[in-house]
Scaffold this motif. Structure first.
Motif, PDB file in Angstrom:
ATOM      1  N   GLY A 154       0.804  -1.215   0.000  1.00 51.40           N
ATOM      2  CA  GLY A 154       0.000   0.000   0.000  1.00 51.40           C
ATOM      3  C   GLY A 154       0.830   1.254   0.000  1.00 51.40           C
ATOM      4  O   GLY A 154       0.779   2.057   0.938  1.00 51.40           O
ATOM      5  N   ALA A 188       0.285   1.401  -5.643  1.00 55.45           N
ATOM      6  CA  ALA A 188      -1.007   1.814  -6.192  1.00 55.45           C
ATOM      7  C   ALA A 188      -0.898   2.137  -7.673  1.00 55.45           C
ATOM      8  O   ALA A 188      -1.815   1.848  -8.452  1.00 55.45           O
ATOM      9  N   HIS A 206      -5.550   2.769  -1.483  1.00 49.48           N
ATOM     10  CA  HIS A 206      -4.962   1.672  -0.723  1.00 49.48           C
ATOM     11  C   HIS A 206      -5.843   1.392   0.495  1.00 49.48           C
ATOM     12  O   HIS A 206      -6.728   2.180   0.840  1.00 49.48           O
ATOM     13  N   CYS A 224      -2.567  -2.554  -1.723  1.00 46.76           N
ATOM     14  CA  CYS A 224      -3.400  -2.171  -2.868  1.00 46.76           C
ATOM     15  C   CYS A 224      -3.744  -3.441  -3.627  1.00 46.76           C
ATOM     16  O   CYS A 224      -2.935  -4.373  -3.672  1.00 46.76           O
TER      17      CYS A 224
END
Length: 519
Positions: free
Chosen positions: A261, A266, A334, A365
């Motif tokens: 994350g 992402a 996220h 993510c």
């Protein structure tokens, strides 16, 4: 179940209680199963644990170096890199010469040695298991009929995702193909699975090419393909796209991509999501053009079959299949999963020389894509009417205003006495308050999951980040579909007040980061 699939019955079936239960996708603090904790202990008992804290620190440093390399590439990447470039140099040697690092994946930034593998199992495996379990659990909730029999785990490592898949679908999985080029990781995963019973048929391969050479062409389809924390270790964007294209070709139903994350993670998920959706849309357009010669009836049938067979849509977390609304912003999509640390994590992970708390938050993510066309139906709030607070108060009866002060202020005899026993799962006194809010009746939640689910239409938005509660209003950042067919989406700030809608305000106050929101 998915009440929105029955438009005429939606107002009758969807009550505020059903909406709250269907929207609940976040998970409280996750407890690593006892079988996995024991397996990690047995594995570490046979390993050289000298200087383990230093090994864990060095492993973390190597992740940071790989992250920095990937960030430099992402900053230099352009939209043209997502398409086939006929002028780009071809051949593995030319690409490898640019990076001077080669592996069975292609060009990769990390290779795990024995000491790094041991440190990975001790410090990172429980957190990655928790993140995989959270994602796969939501896939099971959104797709109640989905029960994978044949699965593929790319970048398997010590088989963290395999442990999560067995926990989510304990009876359906029959065959598992693992792809992991690191021999040390393969040995670690095999050692962790040694004492388990009822395992499916498991085969390990060094690369996708070796997998394709060893299985027949008609057997290459997998019900579920998952790649967890692997794409970020491939610094080249073109190689990353090639890998994802190969994984999608090996997918017959659902593909799950999972990354850390971070802004870089992402961006990887967003790029791969956009590429698969774009690729399938282009394929459908080509089939429609090729079927333009037959009569209109035949054309319609061919087009429908092509859309059902070759299309793709996002199962989670996105409620739409359009461009990500956060793509050109300073925010990134996220989520977070809290887990209780295992004994190995508490022993070997340190923060500035101070022992860590009894839990940690794993940020991740992800995207889950499915072949076919997104089902359309009524949105959850279609046909529903909500009273304002003023209208609700006007309907109250006089006897409802009587307050029982004995219930409002319990006596000292009814107060719970704190338990000072040594059997508590929480090892630190400072964690008791934070952990207690997550230890709800998980068995009751699992039973509700089997009967109440959110459908896959565009009427359910996704709460991004933690809701802000200020007085009698709740502010939520929500990613939602703007069209009924979920072809486009937007990122909006939704404000729910108690005076205008006390029913949804009650739901909003109990909503968490990662939950759904009805429209």
């Amino acid at each position: 179940m998915a009440a929105a699939l029955l438009p005429e019955a939606a107002p009758r079936l969807l009550t505020p209680e059903i909406l709250r239960t269907a929207a609940k996708q976040s998970q409280g603090i996750h407890l690593v199963p006892l079988s996995l904790r024991r397996a990690i202990k047995l594995y570490l008992r046979d390993q050289d644990k000298a200087h383990m804290n230093r090994k864990v620190l060095l492993l973390s440093t190597s992740f940071d170096r790989a992250k920095g390399t990937g960030a430099e590439l992402a900053a230099a990447a352009t939209r043209g890199a997502l398409l086939d470039d006929p002028n780009a140099p071809s051949g593995a040697e030319q690409r490898a010469a640019r990076w001077k690092v080669r592996s069975a994946y292609g060009d990769i930034g990390l290779r795990y040695r024995e000491d790094e593998t041991v440190a990975y199992v001790a410090s990172r495996m429980p957190a990655i298991y928790a993140a995989c379990h959270r994602v796969l659990r939501e896939v099971r909730r959104r797709l109640p009929e989905f029960a994978p029999a044949k699965v593929l785990d790319f970048g398997a490592g010590p088989s963290s995702a395999l442990w999560a898949m067995r926990a989510v679908w304990p009876k359906s999985i029959e065959r598992v193909n693992l792809i992991e080029p690191s021999k040390e990781m393969q040995r670690a995963g095999q050692s962790l699975l040694d004492n388990l019973k009822g395992l499916p048929l498991i085969h390990s391969y060094d690369s996708i090419q070796e997998l394709n050479r060893n299985i027949e062409k008609h057997e290459r389809g997998h019900d579920l393909v998952i790649s967890s924390y692997a794409l970020g270790e491939i610094p080249s964007l073109s190689d990353r796209i090639t890998i994802v294209r190969q994984l999608w070709d090996l997918t017959s139903d659902v593909l799950v991509l999972l990354e850390p994350g971070t802004p870089q993670g992402a961006k990887i998920i967003s790029q791969m999501r956009s590429y698969i959706l774009w690729m399938e849309k282009r394929k459908c357009r080509k089939i429609e053009k090729s079927s333009s010669r037959p009569p209109s009836n035949m054309k319609t049938i061919v087009a429908q079959e092509a859309s059902l067979k070759n299309g793709s849509f996002v199962v989670a977390p996105c409620p739409h299949d359009g461009q990500c609304p956060l793509e050109n912003s300073d925010k990134y999509c996220h989520f977070v999963q809290r887990l209780e640390r295992t004994s190995s994590q508490r022993a070997y992970k340190r923060s500035k020389g101070v022992p860590l708390r009894g839990f940690e938050d794993e940020k991740f993510c992800y995207v889950a894509l499915r072949r076919g066309k997104r089902p359309e139906g009524a949105w959850p709030l279609d046909g529903m009417k909500f009273e304002t607070l003023k209208e609700r108060h006007a309907k109250r009866k006089p006897e409802d205003l009587i307050i029982d002060y004995d219930d409002q202020f319990p006596s000292e005899q009814n107060e719970e006495v704190p338990n000072d026993g040594g059997d508590s799962l929480v090892p630190y006194a400072s964690d008791e308050h934070e952990l207690s809010i997550f230890h709800d009746s998980e068995e009751a939640e699992e039973e509700e999951e089997q009967t109440i689910r959110a459908d896959l239409g565009g009427g359910w938005g996704r709460i991004i980040y933690s809701p802000i509660r200020r007085g009698k209003q709740v502010q939520m950042d929500i990613c939602r579909a703007t069209k009924r067919d979920a072809s486009e989406g937007a990122f909006e700030r939704v404000v729910v007040t108690k005076s205008k809608n006390p029913t949804l305000h009650f739901q909003a106050r109990r909503s968490l980061w990662g939950d759904l929101w009805p429209f």
